[in-house]
Design a protein around this motif. Structure first.
Motif, short mmCIF file in Angstrom:
data_model
loop_
_atom_site.label_atom_id
_atom_site.label_comp_id
_atom_site.label_asym_id
_atom_site.label_seq_id
_atom_site.Cartn_x
_atom_site.Cartn_y
_atom_site.Cartn_z
N CYS A 253 0.84 -1.20 0.00
CA CYS A 253 0.00 0.00 0.00
C CYS A 253 0.87 1.25 0.00
CB CYS A 253 -0.91 0.02 1.23
SG CYS A 253 -2.26 -1.18 1.17
N SER A 271 -5.38 9.73 -0.54
CA SER A 271 -5.99 8.41 -0.64
C SER A 271 -4.97 7.33 -0.32
CB SER A 271 -6.54 8.15 -2.04
OG SER A 271 -7.68 8.93 -2.29
N LEU A 273 -3.78 3.63 -1.67
CA LEU A 273 -3.85 2.74 -2.82
C LEU A 273 -3.03 1.48 -2.53
CD1 LEU A 273 -3.23 5.27 -5.75
CD2 LEU A 273 -5.43 4.43 -4.90
N SER A 284 -8.04 0.91 -4.91
CA SER A 284 -8.27 1.72 -3.72
C SER A 284 -8.16 0.85 -2.46
CB SER A 284 -9.66 2.36 -3.77
OG SER A 284 -9.94 3.03 -2.56
N ASP A 286 -8.73 2.55 0.59
CA ASP A 286 -9.33 3.42 1.60
C ASP A 286 -10.27 2.67 2.54
OD1 ASP A 286 -8.14 5.87 1.03
OD2 ASP A 286 -9.55 6.32 -0.57
N SER A 287 -10.97 1.67 2.01
CA SER A 287 -11.95 0.96 2.85
C SER A 287 -11.39 -0.32 3.46
CB SER A 287 -13.19 0.61 2.00
OG SER A 287 -12.84 -0.25 0.93
N SER A 314 -8.14 6.52 6.48
CA SER A 314 -7.83 7.31 5.30
C SER A 314 -9.08 8.08 4.87
CB SER A 314 -7.38 6.39 4.16
OG SER A 314 -7.19 7.13 2.99
N GLN A 316 -11.75 9.50 2.56
CA GLN A 316 -12.24 9.00 1.28
C GLN A 316 -12.01 10.04 0.20
OE1 GLN A 316 -13.48 5.93 0.73
NE2 GLN A 316 -12.82 5.53 2.82
N ASN A 317 -11.53 9.58 -0.92
CA ASN A 317 -11.24 10.47 -2.03
C ASN A 317 -12.04 10.02 -3.25
OD1 ASN A 317 -10.16 12.40 -3.64
ND2 ASN A 317 -8.14 11.46 -3.83
N VAL A 319 -12.74 9.11 -6.81
CA VAL A 319 -11.92 8.72 -7.94
C VAL A 319 -12.44 9.43 -9.18
CG1 VAL A 319 -11.14 6.81 -9.37
CG2 VAL A 319 -11.45 6.48 -6.91
#
Length: 335
Positions: A253, A271, A273, A284, A286-287, A314, A316-317, A319
């Protein structure tokens, strides 16, 4: 930072998908997507393009001799496919109870790759002329012009991987003083903007690397374009600049932030990744992952939740799509 080539490949695949849809809607031939490589061979890039586009593991692509016999079929899956399909949502399983196998997915993307993909191999391997790739931005422009003359096609996107290698090639093959390296790195964005992006009215992405000090930073550290190798002014001519931090070796990551976004609205938070090497993709995280500042690591949620008070989620961004990134016309982007 990490993930430059993977991002370049993913940008090309998504651009090809968009171009194929646009060409079908407008009833015209698809335009070309160019990956200009100064570091990796055409074969290296091609394998990863296929893996990313078809969702087939890279090892399978590299060892494939006959797609008809080497790839799985619908209903007769490999273990990684079974795990991938099992992770689908209930709605996805109901909509497609028996997904396509590797062979069907390969056939789906082959026309797109054949019609849209152009890999410009400037890496000086495999018996190529010794001075190939030493012509700086003019050589990129000439490669596009030659392809346009020979095929009658037009470019849709160019990705250059990567600036430092292109500048070092010019210095080494023309016996230019190494002290010019900083100048070449700084002017490369403006050169490619004028001679490629504006000339063809297309988006261009250029990859670059961070300085040695930045590459020693923790994976938790957000990096900035002012830490670019050889040039703190590297982002001066960019419309966008996306900075990838260093990869956490335990889970692959990294942290990403957009440090320049000309005419693109409000600032977006960083974010998380994950580099999926077998699929040659960035996905992603993030989750699925969190940042642990105490352990100085990026952790899977299940592990991070054991450490109360030491983790931050993180932000949330959103996309943004390829078309959104290119909305300002001859956009020019860097990482």
């Amino acid at each position: 930072g990490s993930g430059k080539t993977t991002l370049g490949i993913q940008l090309c695949v998504e651009a090809m998908r968009s171009e194929m849809m646009a060409a079908a809607e407008e009833q015209r031939a698809p335009k070309q997507v160019y990956f200009v490589s100064y570091e990796q061979t055409e074969e290296y890039i091609r394998h990863r393009m296929v893996a990313n586009a078809a969702g087939i593991q890279l090892d399978t692509i590299k060892n494939m001799t006959d797609p008809a016999t080497d790839l799985s079929r619908r209903g007769n899956y490999k273990p990684y496919e079974e795990a991938m399909f099992l992770a689908r949502t209930r709605e996805e399983r109901e909509a497609d109870p028996e997904p396509k196998g590797e062979y069907e997915r390969f056939l789906d993307v082959r026309p797109m790759l054949n019609k849209c993909m152009r890999i410009v191999d400037f890496c000086q391997q495999g018996g190529q002329p010794g001075n190939i790739g030493s012509g700086f931005v003019d050589e990129i422009h000439m490669a596009l012009e030659r392809d346009i003359r020979e095929t009658g096609s037009q470019p849709a996107l160019v990705v250059v991987d990567y600036v430092y290698a292109a500048c070092m090639r010019k210095i080494g093959d023309s016996l230019t003083d190494i002290s010019n390296l900083r100048h070449l790195v700084t002017i490369f964005p403006d050169e490619v903007k004028r001679k490629v992006a504006e000339r063809y009215e297309i988006p261009v992405w250029v990859m670059h690397q961070f300085s040695g000090d930045a590459n020693e930073k923790s994976p938790l550290k957000l990096l900035d374009h002012s830490q670019a190798s050889e040039s703190k002014s590297f982002a001066m001519y960019l419309s966008f600049c996306v900075c990838f931090g260093n990869r956490d070796p335990a889970n692959h990551c990294l942290r990403m932030q957009v440090t320049k976004r000309r005419r693109a609205g409000d600032h977006q938070p960083p974010s998380l990744l994950r580099i999926d090497g077998q699929m040659a993709r960035l996905v992603s995280a993030d989750s699925t992952h969190k940042i642990d500042k105490v352990a100085n690591k990026i952790l899977v949620n299940e592990v991070a939740n054991r450490f109360q008070g030491s983790v931050e989620e993180s932000e949330q961004n959103q996309v943004r799509s390829y078309r959104q990134f290119s909305a300002d016309g001859a956009g020019y982007h860097g990482i």
